[in-house]
Design a protein around this motif. Structure first.
Motif, PDB file in Angstrom:
ATOM      1  N   LEU A 579       8.307 -28.686  18.565  1.00  0.00           N
ATOM      2  CA  LEU A 579       8.502 -29.151  19.937  1.00  0.00           C
ATOM      3  C   LEU A 579       9.186 -28.079  20.789  1.00  0.00           C
ATOM      4  O   LEU A 579       8.822 -27.882  21.949  1.00  0.00           O
ATOM      5  CB  LEU A 579       9.341 -30.438  19.943  1.00  0.00           C
ATOM      6  N   LYS A 580      10.154 -27.403  20.175  1.00  0.00           N
ATOM      7  CA  LYS A 580      10.875 -26.356  20.911  1.00  0.00           C
ATOM      8  C   LYS A 580       9.928 -25.284  21.424  1.00  0.00           C
ATOM      9  O   LYS A 580      10.130 -24.717  22.491  1.00  0.00           O
ATOM     10  CB  LYS A 580      11.877 -25.697  19.965  1.00  0.00           C
ATOM     11  N   ASN A 581       8.909 -24.988  20.630  1.00  0.00           N
ATOM     12  CA  ASN A 581       7.992 -23.906  20.998  1.00  0.00           C
ATOM     13  C   ASN A 581       6.899 -24.342  21.953  1.00  0.00           C
ATOM     14  O   ASN A 581       6.074 -23.538  22.362  1.00  0.00           O
ATOM     15  CB  ASN A 581       7.366 -23.312  19.736  1.00  0.00           C
ATOM     16  N   LYS A 582       6.887 -25.634  22.267  1.00  0.00           N
ATOM     17  CA  LYS A 582       5.871 -26.092  23.222  1.00  0.00           C
ATOM     18  C   LYS A 582       6.253 -25.624  24.618  1.00  0.00           C
ATOM     19  O   LYS A 582       7.427 -25.427  24.948  1.00  0.00           O
ATOM     20  CB  LYS A 582       5.775 -27.637  23.220  1.00  0.00           C
ATOM     21  N   ASN A 583       5.245 -25.498  25.406  1.00  0.00           N
ATOM     22  CA  ASN A 583       5.393 -25.195  26.817  1.00  0.00           C
ATOM     23  C   ASN A 583       6.259 -26.285  27.490  1.00  0.00           C
ATOM     24  O   ASN A 583       6.098 -27.467  27.205  1.00  0.00           O
ATOM     25  CB  ASN A 583       3.960 -25.231  27.369  1.00  0.00           C
ATOM     26  N   ILE A 584       7.186 -25.873  28.351  1.00  0.00           N
ATOM     27  CA  ILE A 584       8.069 -26.829  29.041  1.00  0.00           C
ATOM     28  C   ILE A 584       7.249 -27.909  29.764  1.00  0.00           C
ATOM     29  O   ILE A 584       7.585 -29.085  29.771  1.00  0.00           O
ATOM     30  CB  ILE A 584       8.964 -26.095  30.071  1.00  0.00           C
ATOM     31  N   LEU A 585       6.128 -27.481  30.348  1.00  0.00           N
ATOM     32  CA  LEU A 585       5.302 -28.441  31.086  1.00  0.00           C
ATOM     33  C   LEU A 585       4.752 -29.526  30.165  1.00  0.00           C
ATOM     34  O   LEU A 585       4.708 -30.701  30.506  1.00  0.00           O
ATOM     35  CB  LEU A 585       4.145 -27.719  31.787  1.00  0.00           C
ATOM     36  N   GLU A 586       4.342 -29.086  28.974  1.00  0.00           N
ATOM     37  CA  GLU A 586       3.803 -30.066  28.027  1.00  0.00           C
ATOM     38  C   GLU A 586       4.892 -31.068  27.635  1.00  0.00           C
ATOM     39  O   GLU A 586       4.647 -32.280  27.588  1.00  0.00           O
ATOM     40  CB  GLU A 586       3.251 -29.366  26.782  1.00  0.00           C
ATOM     41  N   LEU A 587       6.086 -30.551  27.406  1.00  0.00           N
ATOM     42  CA  LEU A 587       7.185 -31.453  27.058  1.00  0.00           C
ATOM     43  C   LEU A 587       7.461 -32.433  28.194  1.00  0.00           C
ATOM     44  O   LEU A 587       7.641 -33.626  27.971  1.00  0.00           O
ATOM     45  CB  LEU A 587       8.452 -30.647  26.745  1.00  0.00           C
ATOM     46  N   LYS A 588       7.478 -31.887  29.405  1.00  0.00           N
ATOM     47  CA  LYS A 588       7.745 -32.767  30.547  1.00  0.00           C
ATOM     48  C   LYS A 588       6.690 -33.850  30.659  1.00  0.00           C
ATOM     49  O   LYS A 588       6.998 -35.012  30.954  1.00  0.00           O
ATOM     50  CB  LYS A 588       7.771 -31.950  31.849  1.00  0.00           C
ATOM     51  N   SER A 589       5.449 -33.468  30.406  1.00  0.00           N
ATOM     52  CA  SER A 589       4.392 -34.471  30.546  1.00  0.00           C
ATOM     53  C   SER A 589       4.513 -35.532  29.445  1.00  0.00           C
ATOM     54  O   SER A 589       4.298 -36.715  29.682  1.00  0.00           O
ATOM     55  CB  SER A 589       3.016 -33.793  30.573  1.00  0.00           C
ATOM     56  N   ILE A 590       4.904 -35.087  28.241  1.00  0.00           N
ATOM     57  CA  ILE A 590       5.117 -36.067  27.169  1.00  0.00           C
ATOM     58  C   ILE A 590       6.232 -37.044  27.557  1.00  0.00           C
ATOM     59  O   ILE A 590       6.106 -38.257  27.389  1.00  0.00           O
ATOM     60  CB  ILE A 590       5.507 -35.347  25.849  1.00  0.00           C
ATOM     61  N   VAL A 591       7.300 -36.492  28.129  1.00  0.00           N
ATOM     62  CA  VAL A 591       8.423 -37.359  28.528  1.00  0.00           C
ATOM     63  C   VAL A 591       7.941 -38.385  29.549  1.00  0.00           C
ATOM     64  O   VAL A 591       8.262 -39.574  29.446  1.00  0.00           O
ATOM     65  CB  VAL A 591       9.584 -36.505  29.088  1.00  0.00           C
ATOM     66  N   THR A 592       7.134 -37.945  30.491  1.00  0.00           N
ATOM     67  CA  THR A 592       6.602 -38.886  31.487  1.00  0.00           C
ATOM     68  C   THR A 592       5.726 -39.942  30.815  1.00  0.00           C
ATOM     69  O   THR A 592       5.804 -41.126  31.143  1.00  0.00           O
ATOM     70  CB  THR A 592       5.751 -38.134  32.535  1.00  0.00           C
ATOM     71  N   GLN A 593       4.892 -39.486  29.906  1.00  0.00           N
ATOM     72  CA  GLN A 593       4.001 -40.447  29.243  1.00  0.00           C
ATOM     73  C   GLN A 593       4.795 -41.484  28.451  1.00  0.00           C
ATOM     74  O   GLN A 593       4.365 -42.624  28.293  1.00  0.00           O
ATOM     75  CB  GLN A 593       3.031 -39.710  28.304  1.00  0.00           C
ATOM     76  N   CYS A 594       5.946 -41.076  27.936  1.00  0.00           N
ATOM     77  CA  CYS A 594       6.764 -42.011  27.164  1.00  0.00           C
ATOM     78  C   CYS A 594       7.682 -42.848  28.050  1.00  0.00           C
ATOM     79  O   CYS A 594       8.502 -43.611  27.544  1.00  0.00           O
ATOM     80  CB  CYS A 594       7.617 -41.264  26.143  1.00  0.00           C
ATOM     81  N   TYR A 691      16.353 -35.159  21.372  1.00  0.00           N
ATOM     82  CA  TYR A 691      17.225 -34.062  20.937  1.00  0.00           C
ATOM     83  C   TYR A 691      16.753 -32.729  21.530  1.00  0.00           C
ATOM     84  O   TYR A 691      17.534 -31.979  22.118  1.00  0.00           O
ATOM     85  CB  TYR A 691      17.250 -34.001  19.413  1.00  0.00           C
ATOM     86  N   VAL A 692      15.463 -32.473  21.387  1.00  0.00           N
ATOM     87  CA  VAL A 692      14.924 -31.190  21.871  1.00  0.00           C
ATOM     88  C   VAL A 692      15.110 -31.077  23.381  1.00  0.00           C
ATOM     89  O   VAL A 692      15.512 -30.026  23.885  1.00  0.00           O
ATOM     90  CB  VAL A 692      13.437 -31.051  21.467  1.00  0.00           C
ATOM     91  N   CYS A 693      14.837 -32.174  24.089  1.00  0.00           N
ATOM     92  CA  CYS A 693      14.977 -32.125  25.544  1.00  0.00           C
ATOM     93  C   CYS A 693      16.428 -31.885  25.976  1.00  0.00           C
ATOM     94  O   CYS A 693      16.683 -31.330  27.043  1.00  0.00           O
ATOM     95  CB  CYS A 693      14.464 -33.410  26.172  1.00  0.00           C
ATOM     96  N   SER A 694      17.355 -32.324  25.127  1.00  0.00           N
ATOM     97  CA  SER A 694      18.762 -32.177  25.501  1.00  0.00           C
ATOM     98  C   SER A 694      19.296 -30.773  25.204  1.00  0.00           C
ATOM     99  O   SER A 694      20.403 -30.429  25.609  1.00  0.00           O
ATOM    100  CB  SER A 694      19.597 -33.211  24.753  1.00  0.00           C
ATOM    101  N   LEU A 695      18.531 -29.974  24.475  1.00  0.00           N
ATOM    102  CA  LEU A 695      18.995 -28.619  24.166  1.00  0.00           C
ATOM    103  C   LEU A 695      19.162 -27.828  25.465  1.00  0.00           C
ATOM    104  O   LEU A 695      18.331 -27.934  26.361  1.00  0.00           O
ATOM    105  CB  LEU A 695      17.990 -27.911  23.248  1.00  0.00           C
TER     106      LEU A 695
END
Length: 784
Positions: A579-594, A691-695
DNA sequence: TTGCCTATGGGTGAATATCC
DNA sequence: GGATATTCACCCATAGGCAA
């Protein structure tokens, strides 16, 4: 008859408290009591009464409705002055005094009469409050538990009771609520992890091991004064393999959860009581012995059953049942079974359980038996239940109503129940209750019946001789045998063996129960993750040290990894890195989807998340596809139909075999995948994503994440608050889904509102529900 | 999911044991 | 010694595991 009486007298005189003399006397008591015609004899009554008093096993007298008053005719007589009579009178008086002395000695502080063995267990516990008890089914293990709790009420503030299945939880919640109320105790009884509690007041948790883990995750420093673990043998998968037939792969087996919970709680609570049936305590494994020593645990093994068991050899050409005999007309196993069934039916010999080795075999056997069984009288509740099953689970396919090929419906109509782990919980418990208190006389089942569920069967027929593919262990056989005859309901239980091997095996006693955490054997990685290094032995110590190093080097917060105790920490670390190595945008979109269920479903986020697990090797490509399709289909309001339809479409012929297998697969998939696996993966994912998002280097706001809600949606399958509450108590999920779709207004109420205003809402419910569902709902409301 | 392969267990008849 | 019961060995169907 005369012989029986003299045998009885002899055995009473020879009784010396040993297991052997107990068994001899028990067999005679049970044989006589089972034959009601002998019980009219006053002398027989008196002797039986004395025998049971002498054994301090009072259940026999309760069952025979005998008490000291049977001697009163002697007492009330006017005695003449003759010396003999005086002696006689004196004898009877002392009998009464003796009786009173016995009764007061064996009456517990909560006012119950305890058998000698039961009393002994409580005394041992009070001396040294860590106890392992091995005792047969229906010995009264939870009865003793209640007594222990009552006697230690002062210092037992927070208690955890652990049972293996949710249906057992519900059963015990009911009993403990009554216990709590009747004796004026002030425990809050808590059986779900959602329920709020006040850690500073008295709490009685009735949980499965999984729920215990969750409680401990959320409240790591919570103080537990006492815990009870039922079916403790489940910590050892080698000993018990009942779960393995569930089609779960190795890593999903439940023994780990039991082990970890027992390990953690033993270290946390100073007082505990572990129970299980048929554990050979003289043959405990090395790890279990260390556990006993380390925690200074007392062991009590109750070897003898209260109910006499008649083992009936039925593999040959004839079977002898007491004075009666069946001479088999055909040597085929199935025709022997049919002959046994019709014998039991004709001679009114009580209810019977037939053991089959797999779910599939349950259906095939049922189909072969049903043709020779008599039709039963119509029964109101059974009919309601059948109607309900048809209404909610049958569909028309190629102009055929598929329930007409569903074996369950056919057998229920004939008074035969089917029981195995795949059926939805409420169907299982309804079938059990129709068997125990209703018109069903035969229950065909797999090992699911040994999951602690109590039945009122008098007979057990061993048809299957293995368990899934595996060999039945001596323990398994004893456990199934344990269902034949129930103390307080029967004096005799019968076991019919259609296979000689099984009968031979039950004589052996070579199973060893181990607690591998404390052994030198190789434990799983997950065990390593959850045990302190100092408690490990052999190579496990070094393995743990290696893992700790890797975990430390990864830099991932150990508290985060500890939240999901059942997933390999190294795999969790891999996921964090992924997850850490994912693109920030991808993480953000996952957070929105969740952030909401709607987003989650619309974006098919489930595939993406499961895909991450595939990347770290926890799932295969096939799993991701299958889990994804099934969960997405099921999440619709007509989910059940979609899952069944999927299989129907690829079917070339509609017959009983294919339809049964569809129902079994669909029900199993819902339990295994939708309600268990997917929520498990989502939970881990949720923890790690937050956890990853809070880093600091990533720093994405996660306040909006609603993954807990999404998890519950999948886990329980419903969306509303009311639906969740109903599902938890055991109301059919398919029905709740229908209500959520068609009765939106109704489902907006809270459970309490429905309860207190039911008379106003009744009509509206009745319009959508079938009569069985109305009956269930009203029961739930009445019980509160 | 599908299809192949293997292990298992049930059925059968022959061989052996047991009973009267 | 004959008849019946039990055991044994073999064959085949089938279920379940496993891999694509």
């Amino acid at each position: 008859m005369k012989n029986m009486i003299s045998d009885l007298v002899k055995s009473i005189n020879h009784f010396n408290g040993s297991d052997n003399s107990f068994e001899i006397l028990r067999n005679i008591i049970c044989d006589i009591s089972d034959n009601k015609s002998l019980l009219n004899e006053p002398l027989v009554k008196e002797l039986l009464y004395l025998a049971a008093q002498k054994m301090r096993t009072f259940g026999y007298n309760t069952m025979n409705h005998l008490d000291i008053s049977i001697f009163q005719n002697v007492l009330q007589d006017n005695y003449s002055e003759s010396t003999d009579e005086e002696i006689e009178r004196h004898h009877n008086l002392s009998l009464i005094l003796q009786n009173e002395a016995i009764n007061s000695l064996y009456t517990s502080s909560s006012g119950n009469l305890l058998d000698k063995d039961q009393k002994n267990i409580i005394e041992v516990f009070n001396e040294r409050p860590r106890l392992l008890v091995s005792a047969p089914t229906s010995f009264g293990k939870t009865y003793i538990l209640r007594e222990i709790i009552y006697q230690n009420y002062e210092h037992f503030r927070n208690i955890i009771l652990i049972f293996p299945t949710v249906s057992l939880l519900n059963e015990n919640v009911h009993e403990f609520k009554k216990f709590n109320r009747d004796l004026g105790l002030e425990y809050s009884i808590i059986n779900t992890t959602q329920k709020k509690f006040d850690p500073d007041s008295r709490n009685l948790f009735i949980f499965t091991p999984e729920r215990v883990l969750q409680l401990l995750n959320e409240n790591p420093n919570f103080k537990i004064d006492f815990f009870f673990m039922d079916e403790v043998y489940k910590i050892d998968n080698f000993f018990d393999s009942t779960d393995s037939s569930e089609g779960s792969s190795k890593e999903e087996e439940r023994d780990k959860v039991f082990r970890i919970v027992l390990y953690i709680l033993s270290k946390k609570a100073t007082q505990f009581y572990l129970a299980g049936p048929y554990i050979n305590t003289t043959k405990l494994g090395e790890g279990f012995q260390r556990f006993i020593k380390l925690f200074d645990i007392r062991i009590i093994e109750i070897g003898v059953e209260r109910v006499k068991k008649d083992h009936i050899h039925s593999w040959g050409t004839r079977a002898t049942i007491g004075r009666k005999q069946i001479i088999f007309k055909d040597n085929k196993k199935i025709s022997k079974l049919n002959e046994i069934i019709s014998f039991l039916e004709k001679s009114d010999e009580g209810k019977s359980i037939i053991y089959a080795e797999s779910k599939k075999k349950v259906s095939t056997l049922a189909r072969e038996i049903v043709s020779v069984t008599n039709t039963i009288e119509p029964h109101y509740k059974l009919n309601m239940f059948i109607e309900h099953l048809i209404k909610r689970y049958s569909y028309t396919h190629r102009n055929q109503q598929i329930h007409k090929s569903w074996t369950l419906i056919e057998t229920l109509n004939k008074g035969i129940g089917l029981h195995h782990g795949a059926f939805p919980k409420y169907i299982q418990s309804e079938i059990l209750s129709l068997f125990n208190n209703g018109p069903l006389n035969i229950l065909i089942c797999t090992t699911s019946i040994t999951e602690g569920v109590n039945t009122k069967a008098k007979n057990v027929v061993f048809y299957g001789s293995s368990k899934g593919g595996k060999e039945l262990k001596c323990f398994d056989i004893k456990n199934i045998n344990g269902r034949a005859g129930r103390y307080y309901h029967h004096f005799i239980g019968r076991i019919f063996y259609l296979d000689k091997k099984i009968h031979e095996k039950v004589q052996q006693n070579d199973d060893t129960l181990d607690f591998i955490t404390f052994s030198n054997r190789e434990v799983t990685d997950i065990d390593l993750d959850n045990v302190a290094i100092n408690d490990l032995w052999g190579d496990n110590k070094a393995r743990k040290a290696d893992r700790e190093l890797v975990i430390l080097e990864s830099g991932v917060d150990n508290n985060v990894l500890n939240k999901n105790k059942l997933i390999d920490k190294l795999k969790q670390i891999e996921l964090v890195n992924l997850l850490k190595n994912k693109n920030i945008l991808e993480l953000k979109s996952i957070v929105t989807q969740c952030s909401s269920l709607k987003n989650f479903l619309e974006n098919k986020t489930i595939y993406k998340i499961l895909g991450y697990f595939e990347e770290v090797g926890l799932l295969t490509e096939f799993d991701v596809k299958k889990f994804g399709i099934i969960t997405s289909n099921y999440s619709n309001s007509d989910g059940m139909y979609r899952l069944i339809k999927y299989h129907l479409d690829s079917l070339d012929e509609i017959n009983a075999k294919s339809i049964d297998s569809i129902y079994t697969t669909v029900f199993s998939d819902i339990r295994n995948i939708v309600e268990y696996k997917v929520p498990k993966y989502l939970t881990i994912f949720g923890t790690l994503l937050e956890y990853v998002c809070s880093l600091p280097e990533i720093n994405i706001g996660t306040e909006k994440i609603a993954i807990d809600f999404i998890i519950r949606f999948f886990e329980i399958g419903v969306q509303t608050e009311l639906g969740t509450e109903l599902a938890e108590i055991g109301f059919p999920i398919t029905t709740i889904k229908m209500l959520e779709k068609e009765e939106r207004d109704l489902m907006k109420y809270s459970f309490d509102a429905v309860k207190s205003n039911y008379h106003l809402l009744k009509h509206q419910f009745q319009q959508s529900l079938d009569s069985y569902e109305v009956y269930l709902l009203e029961n739930i409301i009445a019980e509160g």
